[in-house]
Design a protein around this motif. Sequence first.
Motif, PDB file in Angstrom:
ATOM      1  N   VAL A 198       0.845  -1.202   0.000  1.00 11.19           N
ATOM      2  CA  VAL A 198       0.000   0.000   0.000  1.00 11.19           C
ATOM      3  C   VAL A 198       0.879   1.249   0.000  1.00 11.19           C
ATOM      4  O   VAL A 198       2.045   1.209   0.400  1.00 11.19           O
ATOM      5  N   ALA A 199       0.274   2.356  -0.460  1.00  9.42           N
ATOM      6  CA  ALA A 199       0.939   3.664  -0.363  1.00  9.42           C
ATOM      7  C   ALA A 199      -0.150   4.724  -0.403  1.00  9.42           C
ATOM      8  O   ALA A 199      -1.236   4.492  -0.937  1.00  9.42           O
ATOM      9  N   GLU A 216      -1.434   8.589   3.184  1.00 10.92           N
ATOM     10  CA  GLU A 216      -0.580   7.614   3.864  1.00 10.92           C
ATOM     11  C   GLU A 216      -1.250   7.091   5.142  1.00 10.92           C
ATOM     12  O   GLU A 216      -1.089   5.918   5.495  1.00 10.92           O
ATOM     13  N   ALA A 241      -3.739   4.535   4.105  1.00 11.80           N
ATOM     14  CA  ALA A 241      -3.016   3.297   3.769  1.00 11.80           C
ATOM     15  C   ALA A 241      -2.643   2.510   5.024  1.00 11.80           C
ATOM     16  O   ALA A 241      -2.683   1.277   5.034  1.00 11.80           O
ATOM     17  N   LEU A 242      -2.319   3.231   6.097  1.00  9.31           N
ATOM     18  CA  LEU A 242      -1.903   2.572   7.343  1.00  9.31           C
ATOM     19  C   LEU A 242      -3.076   1.922   8.075  1.00  9.31           C
ATOM     20  O   LEU A 242      -2.898   0.965   8.820  1.00  9.31           O
ATOM     21  N   ASN A 291      -3.757  -1.356   5.878  1.00 17.85           N
ATOM     22  CA  ASN A 291      -2.848  -2.499   6.055  1.00 17.85           C
ATOM     23  C   ASN A 291      -2.728  -2.942   7.510  1.00 17.85           C
ATOM     24  O   ASN A 291      -1.885  -3.766   7.854  1.00 17.85           O
ATOM     25  N   VAL A 299       4.058  -0.776   3.690  1.00 17.41           N
ATOM     26  CA  VAL A 299       3.632   0.535   3.202  1.00 17.41           C
ATOM     27  C   VAL A 299       4.865   1.197   2.590  1.00 17.41           C
ATOM     28  O   VAL A 299       5.960   1.099   3.143  1.00 17.41           O
ATOM     29  N   GLN A 329       6.384   4.515   2.071  1.00 21.38           N
ATOM     30  CA  GLN A 329       6.119   5.834   2.644  1.00 21.38           C
ATOM     31  C   GLN A 329       6.694   6.967   1.809  1.00 21.38           C
ATOM     32  O   GLN A 329       7.720   6.818   1.137  1.00 21.38           O
TER      33      GLN A 329
END
Length: 292
Positions: free
Chosen positions: A83-84, A90, A93-94, A97, A221, A223
Amino acid sequence: MKAYVFPGQGAQFTGMGKDLYDNSDLAKELFQQADEQLGFEISKIMFEGTAEELKQTKVTQPAVFLHSVILAKTLENFQPDMVAGHSLGEISALVANGTLNFESGLNLVYKRALAMQKACEIQPSTMAAILGLEDAVVEQICSETEGVVVAANYNCPGQLVISGEVPAVELACEKLKAAGAKRALMLPVGGAFHSPLMKPAEDELAEAIANTEFMTPICPVYQNVTTTAVTNPEEIKKNLIAQLTAPVKWTQSVQQMIKDGAVEFIEVGPGNTLQGLVRKIDNSVGTSSASL
């Protein structure tokens, strides 16, 4: 491998998330939870608000986050290999995931938005999109321009956003046009995101992050700050704090994801900006929008 990518500020639109609310009980529940947690009806602003209302940083950031994260949670067979997210994306995305839970992610996004808004009010600042120049030329001219002006968003080859004090950004734009930029366009934003002028916001976000539980994610991820695959929660925290004053290296992140095996990029959230950028970075990979 499938890469799921999450958009940032600027992707918002009136009516965003309404289809999710209408078609999914889980989505309805999460929107109601968000309204309670934030203390105002963000769902109502998302579904019915004007473009002007949606443009306020304290609304935009949680709105884009909610659209992205709730969509991800309602997808069938959501199994990302990586993911990104672009800037604010971001944090979406966090959550996707598993590094952050929904509540913690929303809390961080809202604190980040308020801290950035505050930093914007300290000093008049802005951003500008520069089209048609090599990154190195833009970086060089920024470094030679008096005042604070830096490269802020590496969006795709030939598209870089600069950020800083208003006079410095205006002067850099003149120099960049003289150096052959196709366009140097001032952006309608309230501040110099991803520049040293966001330092006060970075300090506030660091405190919020220190009080938040970060778990080990189900997939890496990529970043904005490092552009590499990260799974260590402590490293993720550090990069997330640094992101406010550092550039968004989107081009480099996408290139690294492709190098690491991504063949399909799925954009989760409002708009399709990231798909366009991915195609400009490498048109050999597949792109699509996630949908219910």
